[in-house]
Design an enzyme around this catalytic site. Structure first.
Site, PDB file in Angstrom:
ATOM      1  CD  GLU A  24      76.129  44.906  89.006  1.00 25.16           C
ATOM      2  OE1 GLU A  24      76.644  46.000  89.288  1.00 25.16           O
ATOM      3  OE2 GLU A  24      76.717  44.046  88.354  1.00 25.16           O
ATOM      4  CB  ALA A  25      75.026  44.258  83.646  1.00 28.07           C
ATOM      5  CB  CYS A  26      78.262  48.218  86.319  1.00 33.26           C
ATOM      6  SG  CYS A  26      77.053  48.091  87.642  1.00 33.26           S
ATOM      7  CB  THR A  27      79.834  49.600  81.235  1.00 33.58           C
ATOM      8  OG1 THR A  27      79.033  48.493  80.809  1.00 33.58           O
ATOM      9  CG2 THR A  27      81.008  49.769  80.279  1.00 33.58           C
ATOM     10  NE  ARG A 231      76.500  45.185  79.576  1.00 28.70           N
ATOM     11  CZ  ARG A 231      77.243  44.999  80.656  1.00 28.70           C
ATOM     12  NH1 ARG A 231      78.074  45.949  81.063  1.00 28.70           N
ATOM     13  NH2 ARG A 231      77.172  43.877  81.348  1.00 28.70           N
TER      14      ARG A 231
END
Length: 348
Positions: A24-27, A231
């Protein structure tokens, strides 16, 4: 500087091994317009479809922490529009007072032993919702949460994925805060200059890593991988380089352009690195105007919700915009919400 960067980089790489069962990866970014509106953009990156739906929750709802005996209880002071996660957690949202909240993955999250705290219990799936239900501003939330009125219970997500997250708050004044549980303690970073958040490492280390890239300068070079620290650096530079405009349409488009730039292409994931996964959806929240824009990756267009068109008064029924099957939607969609029984927070 370079020694500090190397130390932070090693910490960042080590963090990728903490949650290999999930990807999982969010910004999240917070953009200020030239006429004092504030707009939040975020990506939701996950290795499989998290089955997100949108919900409207009215004021006056009786709530509890969702984990059985000992759960904290409250009645919502503010109505809210939220996006869920597996119909088990509030992933993000905005309330009618103008407080926005975004939950992102953090492999290093450690909520401590909830039994040892002897405090009322709250499912991690209800953490975001509790804040949206109870507070009007970032300052209000920070003041109350510093007292740690509850202990977080973090059951695994569907598929045995470990629950681990941190939370970003923003309001219509441009105030911002990042909340993380580390070593069993709540750590709050409260400053309107905290306009970017990604995943590992914890936020203070992320700031240190970014200091290096600021010294390099984004015109000269920006890191290009999908890793969280890269990111962060790209989002930070692009956010600060993007002109601050008053035109709402241009402002929304600007924020979408920033988060699209740091999105991960569909189909890309790296199970050995839990902070890299395909972008499943993007959202942009116009705080002042109470507009929530949503862009599923599989949808050919953006759709949005105007909070003033939702039924948020006491006595209104919770309502759901069901996104199962990836319906093709566009334009303002408040009239497509259908009364529904609220989902239950992630439980043991």
């Amino acid at each position: 500087m370079r020694k500090q960067f190397a130390k932070m980089l090693l910490a960042s790489v080590a963090a990728f091994t903490l949650a290999s069962a999930s990807v999982e990866a969010c910004t999240r970014v917070l953009y200020g317009t030239s006429d004092s509106d504030y707009i939040v953009g975020r990506t939701m990156d996950w290795d499989v479809d998290p089955r997100t739906n949108l919900w409207s929750f009215p004021r006056g709802m009786a709530r509890d922490g969702g984990v059985g005996p000992g759960s904290i209880k409250w009645t919502s002071k503010y109505g809210s529009l939220i996006a869920d996660f597996y119909d088990a957690a509030t992933a993000e949202g905005i309330n009618e007072a103008g407080l926005a909240a975004n939950l992102l993955y953090l492999a290093e999250a450690d909520y401590g032993d909830p039994k040892a705290s002897k405090k009322p219990l709250l499912s991690v799936g209800g953490w975001t919702q509790y804040i949206l239900d109870n507070y009007a501003t970032v300052a209000d939330a920070v003041k109350a949460l510093q007292k740690e009125p509850f202990a977080i219970v973090a059951p695994d997500l569907p598929g045995g994925v470990r629950s681990a997250s941190h939370l970003a708050l923003a309001d219509q004044s441009g105030d911002s805060a990042i909340l993380e549980y580390l070593g069993g303690k709540l750590v709050i970073h409260h400053n309107r200059k905290y306009t970017v958040m990604t995943n590992s490492p914890p936020f203070d280390q992320q700031l240190a890593l970014n200091t290096y890239w600021v010294s390099i300068g984004g015109v000269n070079f920006l890191p290009g991988t999908h890793r969280a620290s890269d990111r962060f650096a790209r989002a930070y530079w692009n956010l600060n380089a993007t002109p601050k405009v008053a035109d709402g349409r241009v402002a929304i488009a600007s924020v979408f352009s920033i988060i699209r730039n740091i999105s991960v292409p569909l189909g890309i994931s790296a199970p050995q690195e839990p902070n890299i996964a395909s972008t499943r959806w993007r959202s942009v929240t116009d705080i002042k105007n109470r507009l929530y824009y949503f862009e599923p990756t599989l949808n050919p267009s953006i759709f949005w919700v105007d909070l003033k068109n939702l039924k948020l008064e006491p006595g209104a029924k919770p309502a759901k915009l069901d996104l199962a099957g990836d319906p093709i939607l566009s334009g303002e969609v408040a009239d497509k919400f259908v009364p529904a029984e609220p989902f239950k927070f992630l439980s043991r």
